[in-house]
Scaffold this motif. Structure first.
Motif, PDB file in Angstrom:
ATOM      1  N   MET A 132       0.965  -1.272  -0.157  1.00 29.32           N
ATOM      2  CA  MET A 132      -0.022  -0.020  -0.118  1.00 29.32           C
ATOM      3  C   MET A 132       1.019   1.315  -0.110  1.00 29.32           C
ATOM      4  O   MET A 132       0.707   2.360   0.747  1.00 29.32           O
ATOM      5  CB  MET A 132      -0.885   0.019   0.979  1.00 29.32           C
ATOM      6  N   GLU A 133       1.768   1.350  -0.975  1.00 32.58           N
ATOM      7  CA  GLU A 133       2.859   2.256  -0.939  1.00 32.58           C
ATOM      8  C   GLU A 133       2.409   3.552  -2.005  1.00 32.58           C
ATOM      9  O   GLU A 133       2.453   3.106  -3.225  1.00 32.58           O
ATOM     10  CB  GLU A 133       4.385   1.553  -1.182  1.00 32.58           C
ATOM     11  N   LEU A 134       2.066   4.570  -1.581  1.00 27.02           N
ATOM     12  CA  LEU A 134       1.792   5.575  -2.681  1.00 27.02           C
ATOM     13  C   LEU A 134       3.251   6.014  -3.359  1.00 27.02           C
ATOM     14  O   LEU A 134       4.120   6.432  -2.580  1.00 27.02           O
ATOM     15  CB  LEU A 134       1.421   6.800  -2.002  1.00 27.02           C
ATOM     16  N   ILE A 135       3.144   5.982  -4.750  1.00 27.74           N
ATOM     17  CA  ILE A 135       4.415   6.290  -5.143  1.00 27.74           C
ATOM     18  C   ILE A 135       4.519   7.638  -6.003  1.00 27.74           C
ATOM     19  O   ILE A 135       5.444   8.362  -5.802  1.00 27.74           O
ATOM     20  CB  ILE A 135       4.674   5.294  -6.623  1.00 27.74           C
ATOM     21  N   ARG A 136       3.330   8.107  -6.368  1.00 28.42           N
ATOM     22  CA  ARG A 136       3.355   9.449  -6.879  1.00 28.42           C
ATOM     23  C   ARG A 136       1.792   9.924  -7.298  1.00 28.42           C
ATOM     24  O   ARG A 136       1.037   8.955  -7.312  1.00 28.42           O
ATOM     25  CB  ARG A 136       4.089   9.503  -8.218  1.00 28.42           C
ATOM     26  N   THR A 137       1.452  10.996  -7.130  1.00 26.70           N
ATOM     27  CA  THR A 137       0.272  11.707  -7.440  1.00 26.70           C
ATOM     28  C   THR A 137       0.573  12.151  -8.776  1.00 26.70           C
ATOM     29  O   THR A 137       1.230  13.341  -8.858  1.00 26.70           O
ATOM     30  CB  THR A 137      -0.205  12.353  -6.631  1.00 26.70           C
TER      31      THR A 137
ATOM     32  N   PHE B 134      -0.915   6.772  -7.636  1.00 27.59           N
ATOM     33  CA  PHE B 134      -0.486   5.477  -7.945  1.00 27.59           C
ATOM     34  C   PHE B 134      -0.078   4.527  -6.767  1.00 27.59           C
ATOM     35  O   PHE B 134       0.934   5.138  -6.058  1.00 27.59           O
ATOM     36  CB  PHE B 134       0.629   5.496  -9.160  1.00 27.59           C
ATOM     37  N   VAL B 135      -0.609   3.628  -6.437  1.00 28.90           N
ATOM     38  CA  VAL B 135      -0.530   2.914  -5.336  1.00 28.90           C
ATOM     39  C   VAL B 135       0.229   1.561  -5.440  1.00 28.90           C
ATOM     40  O   VAL B 135      -0.347   0.816  -6.341  1.00 28.90           O
ATOM     41  CB  VAL B 135      -1.483   2.740  -4.320  1.00 28.90           C
ATOM     42  N   ASN B 136       1.315   1.220  -4.942  1.00 25.59           N
ATOM     43  CA  ASN B 136       1.916  -0.105  -5.245  1.00 25.59           C
ATOM     44  C   ASN B 136       1.609  -1.077  -4.030  1.00 25.59           C
ATOM     45  O   ASN B 136       2.294  -1.077  -2.908  1.00 25.59           O
ATOM     46  CB  ASN B 136       3.729   0.162  -5.313  1.00 25.59           C
ATOM     47  N   ASP B 137       0.948  -1.931  -4.423  1.00 24.77           N
ATOM     48  CA  ASP B 137       0.606  -3.029  -3.350  1.00 24.77           C
ATOM     49  C   ASP B 137       1.095  -4.339  -3.866  1.00 24.77           C
ATOM     50  O   ASP B 137       0.298  -5.401  -4.011  1.00 24.77           O
ATOM     51  CB  ASP B 137      -0.944  -3.224  -2.895  1.00 24.77           C
ATOM     52  N   SER B 138       2.124  -4.476  -4.415  1.00 26.53           N
ATOM     53  CA  SER B 138       2.687  -5.868  -5.198  1.00 26.53           C
ATOM     54  C   SER B 138       2.736  -6.850  -4.310  1.00 26.53           C
ATOM     55  O   SER B 138       2.648  -7.951  -4.677  1.00 26.53           O
ATOM     56  CB  SER B 138       3.987  -5.429  -5.834  1.00 26.53           C
TER      57      SER B 138
ATOM     58  N   SER C 181      -5.231 -10.299   0.939  1.00 26.11           N
ATOM     59  CA  SER C 181      -4.403  -9.215   0.889  1.00 26.11           C
ATOM     60  C   SER C 181      -5.012  -8.180  -0.317  1.00 26.11           C
ATOM     61  O   SER C 181      -5.236  -6.748   0.272  1.00 26.11           O
ATOM     62  CB  SER C 181      -3.351  -9.145   0.255  1.00 26.11           C
ATOM     63  N   THR C 182      -5.417  -8.476  -1.344  1.00 25.12           N
ATOM     64  CA  THR C 182      -6.148  -7.504  -2.281  1.00 25.12           C
ATOM     65  C   THR C 182      -7.516  -7.008  -1.540  1.00 25.12           C
ATOM     66  O   THR C 182      -8.044  -5.948  -1.992  1.00 25.12           O
ATOM     67  CB  THR C 182      -6.364  -8.069  -3.516  1.00 25.12           C
ATOM     68  N   PHE C 183      -8.241  -7.917  -1.120  1.00 29.34           N
ATOM     69  CA  PHE C 183      -9.578  -7.642  -0.327  1.00 29.34           C
ATOM     70  C   PHE C 183      -9.234  -6.362   0.639  1.00 29.34           C
ATOM     71  O   PHE C 183     -10.145  -5.316   0.530  1.00 29.34           O
ATOM     72  CB  PHE C 183     -10.096  -8.737   0.382  1.00 29.34           C
ATOM     73  N   TYR C 184      -8.160  -6.515   1.465  1.00 32.55           N
ATOM     74  CA  TYR C 184      -8.021  -5.116   2.334  1.00 32.55           C
ATOM     75  C   TYR C 184      -7.625  -3.878   1.540  1.00 32.55           C
ATOM     76  O   TYR C 184      -7.918  -2.916   1.971  1.00 32.55           O
ATOM     77  CB  TYR C 184      -7.090  -5.453   3.428  1.00 32.55           C
ATOM     78  N   ALA C 185      -6.888  -4.350   0.252  1.00 37.23           N
ATOM     79  CA  ALA C 185      -6.258  -2.995  -0.365  1.00 37.23           C
ATOM     80  C   ALA C 185      -7.534  -2.334  -1.033  1.00 37.23           C
ATOM     81  O   ALA C 185      -7.640  -1.139  -1.053  1.00 37.23           O
ATOM     82  CB  ALA C 185      -5.231  -3.590  -1.169  1.00 37.23           C
TER      83      ALA C 185
ATOM     84  N   VAL D  18      -5.047   4.634  -8.961  1.00 43.44           N
ATOM     85  CA  VAL D  18      -4.552   3.465  -9.652  1.00 43.44           C
ATOM     86  C   VAL D  18      -3.857   2.485  -8.809  1.00 43.44           C
ATOM     87  O   VAL D  18      -2.935   2.995  -8.090  1.00 43.44           O
ATOM     88  CB  VAL D  18      -3.559   3.962 -10.924  1.00 43.44           C
ATOM     89  N   LEU D  19      -4.512   1.265  -8.434  1.00 42.02           N
ATOM     90  CA  LEU D  19      -3.842   0.491  -7.578  1.00 42.02           C
ATOM     91  C   LEU D  19      -3.416  -0.957  -8.243  1.00 42.02           C
ATOM     92  O   LEU D  19      -4.267  -1.526  -8.744  1.00 42.02           O
ATOM     93  CB  LEU D  19      -5.054   0.096  -6.363  1.00 42.02           C
ATOM     94  N   LEU D  20      -2.033  -1.186  -7.891  1.00 43.13           N
ATOM     95  CA  LEU D  20      -1.660  -2.370  -8.320  1.00 43.13           C
ATOM     96  C   LEU D  20      -1.635  -3.404  -7.066  1.00 43.13           C
ATOM     97  O   LEU D  20      -1.140  -3.175  -5.990  1.00 43.13           O
ATOM     98  CB  LEU D  20       0.036  -2.243  -8.458  1.00 43.13           C
ATOM     99  N   SER D  21      -2.661  -4.079  -7.030  1.00 43.68           N
ATOM    100  CA  SER D  21      -2.600  -5.135  -5.925  1.00 43.68           C
ATOM    101  C   SER D  21      -3.115  -6.488  -6.573  1.00 43.68           C
ATOM    102  O   SER D  21      -4.450  -6.745  -6.916  1.00 43.68           O
ATOM    103  CB  SER D  21      -3.978  -4.834  -5.055  1.00 43.68           C
ATOM    104  N   PRO D  22      -2.185  -7.291  -7.028  1.00 45.10           N
ATOM    105  CA  PRO D  22      -2.316  -8.595  -8.104  1.00 45.10           C
ATOM    106  C   PRO D  22      -3.108  -9.585  -7.724  1.00 45.10           C
ATOM    107  O   PRO D  22      -3.993 -10.327  -8.639  1.00 45.10           O
ATOM    108  CB  PRO D  22      -0.803  -8.928  -8.424  1.00 45.10           C
TER     109      PRO D  22
END
Length: 298
Positions: free
Chosen positions: A157-162, A168-172, A179-183, A263-267
């Protein structure tokens, strides 16, 4: 402190923690356990097999699969429970405004507002960590200081940039459905969701309430085989796209997103089809976001 996976637990022979935490159990890695959920649950419960009544085990009261594990394989350690539903006589509770601990004869209350990262899942993590810390002898002022200064690890849940008002949030690290449920549940703004990879016997049905009715406006499938994702969310998410390029996925995210959206990356999947590991996936996402052309607001 050791964070361990079911793969590692399977190899334990004499590992005996004094304090052990089971945050939850969610159907994951079922391809490794003959697609039998009980086999996976039993693997998790082996964390406690060498513990005695002098040791401490911490569980999530609302997690039905953790309770199933205790039915299948009772453990001997003294149990503590954390909950978001009701106060615990031994453990931790939060009404989402305060963290209330009753541990070892101590009653400690800490405002949720001191946590630098928000969201229900982070409150649960704080309850687990706080309960374990108090059991280990941490004092209230030390606990408060630790919560205030906590920094989240990369790819969680890391905010990379706006860019142009789009976060744009990195939840790789979100490599399973839970995990994606919580994200997904952390936002009440429209989302562009980047998901996909190596499916591990996933059941995506629990995600439907978090993505329907326009909550996720675009699903970008990032993987070699996206059929299961498309089948699960076709007709629910109106715009579904596919790519094997993370740069393309990020570009589409900016294209689809409007100011105030995410924009959420949570695969919800493992990374091994296109990437070395989840860290590699997250770093490539970060780089693609940083290379976007657009006005940076944060």
């Amino acid at each position: 402190m050791i964070e361990t996976s079911s793969f590692q637990i399977d190899g334990f022979e004499c590992f005996k923690p004094e304090i052990a935490i089971l945050t939850n159990i969610t159907p994951d890695h079922l391809d490794r356990y003959e697609y039998q959920l009980d086999n996976y649950i039993l693997s998790k419960m082996n964390l406690f097999k060498m513990m005695t009544p002098r040791d401490k085990a911490i569980f999530y009261a609302e997690d039905s699969l953790s309770r199933r594990g205790l039915e299948l394989k009772p453990q001997k350690a003294t149990s503590f429970w954390i909950s978001l539903i009701g106060p615990q006589s031994a453990g931790g509770f939060s009404d989402l405004t305060s963290l209330d601990f009753a541990v070892g004869g101590k009653n400690i209350n800490i405002p949720v507002s001191v946590l630098p990262i928000q969201g229900k899942h982070n409150i649960l993590n704080a309850l687990f960590a706080g309960t374990a810390a108090i059991l280990a002898g941490v004092e209230e002022n030390q606990l408060m200081a630790g919560f205030k200064t906590f920094k989240n690890a990369p790819h969680r849940m890391e905010l990379i940039r706006t860019v142009d008002g789009v976060d744009f949030v990195n939840d790789s690290k979100g490599t399973n459905v839970e995990s994606t449920f919580y994200a997904l549940g952390s936002y009440d703004r429209p989302m562009i969701w980047i998901a996909g990879g190596v499916d591990k016997g996933n059941d995506y049905s629990i995600l439907v309430p978090l993505v329907d009715k326009g909550k996720v406006k675009t699903l970008i499938c990032l993987g070699k085989d996206n059929e299961k994702l498309k089948k699960a969310f076709g007709g629910i998410i109106s715009d579904i796209r596919e790519t094997q390029s993370i740069a393309q996925a990020v570009s589409w995210g900016l294209e689809s997103g409007k100011s105030g959206e995410v924009v959420l990356l949570s695969p919800a999947c493992a990374s091994f089809d296109l990437f070395k590991n989840y860290e590699d996936r997250g770093e490539q996402f970060r780089q693609a976001v940083l290379e976007l052309n657009g006005k940076q607001h944060a």
